[in-house]
Design an enzyme around this catalytic site. Structure first.
Site, short mmCIF file in Angstrom:
data_model
loop_
_atom_site.label_atom_id
_atom_site.label_comp_id
_atom_site.label_asym_id
_atom_site.label_seq_id
_atom_site.Cartn_x
_atom_site.Cartn_y
_atom_site.Cartn_z
N MET A 135 0.85 -1.20 0.00
CA MET A 135 0.00 0.00 0.00
C MET A 135 0.88 1.25 0.00
SD MET A 135 -3.47 -0.96 1.99
CE MET A 135 -2.94 -0.62 3.65
N HIS A 163 8.96 1.28 3.45
CA HIS A 163 10.02 1.32 4.47
C HIS A 163 10.88 0.07 4.30
CE1 HIS A 163 7.47 -1.59 6.42
NE2 HIS A 163 6.48 -0.72 6.49
N ASP A 164 11.84 -0.09 5.22
CA ASP A 164 12.78 -1.21 5.05
C ASP A 164 12.10 -2.58 5.09
OD1 ASP A 164 14.80 0.54 4.73
OD2 ASP A 164 15.76 0.19 6.68
N HIS A 198 9.18 -3.29 3.60
CA HIS A 198 8.82 -3.52 2.20
C HIS A 198 10.06 -3.83 1.37
CE1 HIS A 198 5.49 -0.58 3.37
NE2 HIS A 198 4.81 -1.63 2.94
N ASP A 244 2.11 -8.88 9.53
CA ASP A 244 0.69 -9.21 9.32
C ASP A 244 0.58 -10.74 9.22
OD1 ASP A 244 -0.47 -6.43 8.88
OD2 ASP A 244 1.17 -6.46 7.46
N GLN A 293 -2.75 -12.09 8.09
CA GLN A 293 -2.94 -11.84 6.65
C GLN A 293 -2.20 -12.89 5.82
OE1 GLN A 293 -2.80 -7.86 4.55
NE2 GLN A 293 -0.70 -8.49 4.16
N SER A 334 6.32 -0.16 10.18
CA SER A 334 4.96 -0.06 9.66
C SER A 334 4.79 1.34 9.10
CB SER A 334 3.96 -0.26 10.80
OG SER A 334 2.67 0.20 10.41
N ARG A 357 2.26 2.97 9.36
CA ARG A 357 1.47 3.71 10.36
C ARG A 357 2.33 4.28 11.49
NH1 ARG A 357 -2.71 -0.35 8.88
NH2 ARG A 357 -4.48 0.85 8.08
O1 PAF Z 1 -0.17 -5.75 3.60
C1 PAF Z 1 -0.58 -4.85 2.84
O2 PAF Z 1 0.08 -3.83 2.63
C2 PAF Z 1 -1.94 -4.99 2.20
O3 PAF Z 1 -2.85 -5.62 3.05
C3 PAF Z 1 -1.90 -5.69 0.83
C4 PAF Z 1 -1.42 -7.12 0.95
C5 PAF Z 1 -0.98 -4.92 -0.10
C6 PAF Z 1 -3.30 -5.72 0.22
O4 PAF Z 1 -3.81 -4.44 0.05
#
Ligand code: PAF
Length: 283
Positions: free
Chosen positions: A30, A34-35, A37, A150, A153, A185, A187
């Protein structure tokens, strides 16, 4: 780096790579990179010939009153980071591109998505699964990479991929932390300096529980109480949940556990909701 904002162009572009026999790794994000990702992106770069990253703040996974409008965005900076990291294709659709008028389909995973963040944020995982399945259908990657901050997720997506016979590998990567231990994060950017200081209670509580398990504690209620008491020492922290669940099924763990349990935390500091987790494995 190709920057693509249309779903059909992305699909056509990726089809071309597949036809030419190139392997594709995909990292959905999204944005506000950051590090954490970047660790997913590096893994994708290492494991496939073509690396596709998406940046899309998915409205479907935000509930009413959540931070969709204020979610941090830095598209230009993110693009530069992707370029430097060797991303081949950056997909940056807008909402209408992915959810045109008449869009009416939802993907839902039942059991794994029911508790923890699924209970705290009704509809959240339907939104995640729907967008992830759409993106997977556009990219058709050989592997897709997700972070394990996550954790739920990741498990939910693994279940969707298995249940729907999607032909790809789901790769989970370890949590990346700031030097002082706070899980990275997007956030975190919302935190005021005092909230940022007190947010360390999360990682401290995880370490405390881990240390208790190391010296033989096997009672999830005692662990939960210790974690809650620790977090409550910070007056800015409001606990959303502290749960110990079976790490494989996310079902409530037995009071005395012998198989790995997931300690999952969601804590609010002002309007910022942070999550973190650790798998506690008895030796
Ligand atoms: O983890 C995330 O950033 C989001 O939930 C994702 C997997 C990109 C789906 O929008």
């Amino acid at each position: 780096m190709h920057i693509i904002d249309s779903a059909s162009s992305l699909q056509e572009h990726c089809r071309g790579h597949a036809r030419d026999g190139r392997s594709i790794a995909f990292v959905p994000t999204m944005g506000f990179l950051h590090d954490g990702h970047l660790s997913l992106i590096e893994e994708g770069r290492r494991r496939a010939e073509i690396l596709v990253v998406s940046i899309f703040v998915n409205p479907l996974q935000f509930g009413e009153g959540e931070d969709l409008d204020s979610y941090p965005r830095a598209l230009e900076r993110d693009g530069e980071l992707c370029r430097q990291a060797g991303v081949d294709v950056l997909f940056v659709p807008n909402s209408v591109e992915l959810y045109p008028g008449g869009f009416q389909t939802k993907v839902s995973v039942a059991g794994l998505a029911a508790g923890l963040c699924g209970a705290a944020r009704p509809g959240h995982f339907d939104g995640v699964c729907t967008v992830v399945l759409k993106l997977l259908n556009l990219v058709h990657p050989d592997l897709a990479i997700f972070g394990s901050k996550d954790f739920q997720q990741l498990q939910v997506i693994r279940a969707m991929v298995r249940d729907l016979h999607l032909d790809l590998e789901v790769v989970g990567m370890p949590i990346v932390r700031e030097e002082d231990g706070l899980a990275m994060s997007s956030r975190n950017a919302y935190l005021s300096p005092p909230e940022r200081a007190q947010s360390l209670a999360l990682v401290e509580a995880l370490r405390l529980a881990e240390a208790m398990v190391e010296v033989g504690e096997r009672n999830t209620e005692s662990l939960r109480e210790a974690v809650i008491s620790h977090i409550q020492t910070r007056e800015l922290a409001a606990i959303d949940y502290v749960e110990l669940v079976d790490a494989a099924t996310l079902e409530p763990s037995p009071v005395v556990f012998s198989a790995p349990v997931l300690l999952a935390l969601a804590v609010r500091f002002g309007s910022t909701r942070l999550i973190d987790n650790r798998v506690l494995a008895p030796r």
